[in-house]
Design an enzyme around this catalytic site. Sequence first.
Site, short mmCIF file in Angstrom:
data_model
loop_
_atom_site.label_atom_id
_atom_site.label_comp_id
_atom_site.label_asym_id
_atom_site.label_seq_id
_atom_site.Cartn_x
_atom_site.Cartn_y
_atom_site.Cartn_z
N GLY A 1 0.79 -1.23 0.00
CA GLY A 1 0.00 0.00 0.00
C GLY A 1 0.82 1.27 0.00
O GLY A 1 0.70 2.09 -0.90
N GLU B 1 -3.76 -8.87 17.36
CA GLU B 1 -3.44 -8.30 18.67
C GLU B 1 -4.68 -8.01 19.51
O GLU B 1 -4.56 -7.79 20.71
CB GLU B 1 -2.55 -7.07 18.53
CG GLU B 1 -3.26 -5.82 18.06
CD GLU B 1 -2.32 -4.61 17.96
OE1 GLU B 1 -1.25 -4.76 17.36
OE2 GLU B 1 -2.66 -3.56 18.49
N HIS C 1 11.73 -3.59 7.07
CA HIS C 1 12.27 -2.78 8.19
C HIS C 1 13.69 -2.31 7.97
O HIS C 1 14.19 -1.51 8.75
CB HIS C 1 12.19 -3.58 9.49
CG HIS C 1 10.79 -3.63 10.00
ND1 HIS C 1 9.92 -4.60 9.60
CD2 HIS C 1 10.11 -2.80 10.82
CE1 HIS C 1 8.76 -4.37 10.18
NE2 HIS C 1 8.84 -3.29 10.92
N1 GLN Z 1 -1.48 -0.36 3.73
C1 GLN Z 1 -0.64 -0.08 4.84
C2 GLN Z 1 0.74 0.33 4.32
O1 GLN Z 1 1.17 -0.19 3.37
C3 GLN Z 1 -0.49 -1.27 5.76
C4 GLN Z 1 0.31 -0.94 6.99
C5 GLN Z 1 0.38 -2.04 8.03
O2 GLN Z 1 0.23 -3.19 7.75
N2 GLN Z 1 0.66 -1.69 9.25
O3 GLN Z 1 1.38 1.17 4.88
#
Ligand code: GLN
Length: 755
Positions: A430, A603, A692
């Site tokens: 996304g 979560e 990351h």
């Molecule tokens: N669509 C969001 C992005 O790509 C998903 C973020 C997530 O999974 N925390 O940033």
Amino acid sequence: MAIAHILGYPRIGEKRALKFAQESFWKGSLSASGLQEVGQDLREQHWKKQQKAGLGLVTAADFTFYDHVLDHAILFGATPSRFGFSGILNEQDYFALARGNASQPAMEMTKWFDTNYHYIVPELNADTEFSINAHDFLSRLDEAQKLSKAVKPVILGPVSFIYLSKARGINRLDLLDKLAEQYAHLLKELHHRKIEWVQIDEPIFALDLSDEWLKAFERAYAWFRTSRPKLLLTTYFANVARYQGYITNLPVDGVHIDLVRAPEQLAPWLNALPGHWVLSAGVVDGRNIWRNDLDQSLQILKPLAQKLGDRLWVASSCSLLHTPVTLAHEEKLDAEVKSWLAFADEKLEELDLLVKAINEGEGVVAEALAISRTAIAARQASPRVHSAAVNARLAALSEINEERQNPFAERKHAQHARLKLPLLPTTTIGSFPQTAEIRASRAAFKKGEIPAAQYATDMENHISYAIREQEALDIDVLVHGEAERNDMVEYFGEQLAGYAFSQHGWVQSYGSRCVKPPVIYGDVYRPVAMTVETARYAQSLTTRPVKGMLTGPVTMLQWSFVRDDQPRQITALQLALAIRDEVDDLQQAGIAVIQIDEPAFREGLPLQGAEWKQYLDWAVRAFKLSASVAEDSTQIHTHMCYSEFNDILPAIAAMDADVITIETSRSHMELLDGFGEFKYPNEIGPGVYDIHSPRVPSEQEIEKLMQRAVEVVPVEQLWINPDCGLKTRAWEETRAALQNMVTVAKALRQKYQSI
Ligand code: GLN
Ligand code: ZN
């Protein structure tokens, strides 16, 4: 006389002084002594606030420069030997444990129970020798004792400490006696320093514990039959009455119970409370931001006070770590909504009011009680909280088909015919890099420095850039890149009715990272379409499908402060209907693929297994309610990250998304095994690289991961994508990584198409 206390105070400071000090120190622009001064100053502020609010005990040792579990590992000499540190750590070494350094990766981090706080996981092994290393602990305690005679330090109990650690090659419990012995030394020293009470947290009582763990308490606490301060054993986040037999046998002097989460445990505890024990009644919510209903709390507390006298303590339900610091600097928050709220400082005042009312009679605090009563009544009656239209819609849910029109086995043909995607289609999750230009434009717009039209043009330019990049990379299903979103919950919350936003309502997530959860105060609905214009614009730039991108109802709920005047699931269903409206509008606008992100789905799972089913039932229902408006040929995606999926696979399958993308690269596709064994029926995109790190994964690595994936999931069900969104990355590495991903996809297509 009853007294008031809290289980802990937020560490970050009213305006996040801790975060800025940490980050300056890491950058080298603040000295170690400068950092220490900030810490000392914060601690002093926190203690003085508690004194000023009239709390009977001032809580100490709840401050930390990074994380309290990490501090306990250091306090008991259990710093991982791989770092080569010993004795008193300097600031550099301390942060190296949490963040890694040139030669060692950081210690692991994981979520603190069902909160959004993350703690550092202690690393234990057969060679771990505990030894007390209390220099910092004791010097900070000295500071507190200089300010107040009634200081109550808090420590994490030995059994929870061991439970929350990970140990390689041994049973963690084999280390328990050695550890408890060191705790006993610390307690002796505290006794020596004239500390009357120590708060000893054993939060694992909130979990389903095996006999082995329950028995461990008796063994560990046997070490505490020495000269020591009195001990208040604290539990929170759950009803712990089922462990009463174990708890009341421990050599402690009182117990704290969470009466916000589990008010029903009061009666059993009153019956079983040993004659000399203190009962700390957690009636002020430490997990949420609502003003306390003082009348209701007094109704609970007054009979307790009669029965227990000075053995009654009035408390926050848990540490206030999970609430923002103060309402004092909220200048923009809607005045009416603000009057319904209480952050940490306001909660201190509530605690003081409650004990005053108990000890001296309600007359002495009549005025304050009246103000509170008015605010509570206003909130209950406010037309801004209740929407007849939303309620009518919820009441008429039975008229809605909450299932998709046809099962996946049929829908997929309609989707494949419409989308004409190759085998192993490529996509991303996304977001694309949130560049300095994007952030500058948003900041300028928020400050009123550029007009809305300029901001809109800027965003369109970023979107068209992202589309061009993806076309050049030859990705199959595109995204618009989420340039216009600062945060995936805030962006939608700002456009939904029922949501409010604070300016400084930050809560620590880990280390220097803080989040500012929005507040859901009223019935949620969507006044106008939220993403349709953006989606339509992005789609107009390309002939390839562009995914509409939404945040799912469970994640919206999970990452907000939620109403306490109706069950969470009702709020989830309201959110679901709002998202459903958006899904419908997107498909009307011709968007063929819509992703409903649910990264927080896992979560939300309750701490106790007995409650899982109920949660999963309504969480799955909320997701399906959002998605089921999609026609067969509209492909619904969902995304989840960093979760242990295996124990909830049936629920994930029941969500019935056409495609799910998940994080799997860090576990080398191990997370995918469960989906394979379970024979997950729909399509799935296992992440092929960790987002990351700026490191660009090689083609070989990606190919190896996909080969593993093909072994567990039939190839025609698979997609290829990164682990998660790319917003924290830079374009250069993003381009290179995606290029490798697409190359591998093409090679694998060649290979598997011919089979
Ligand atoms: N669509 C969001 C992005 O790509 C998903 C973020 C997530 O999974 N925390 O940033
Ligand atoms: Zn993700």
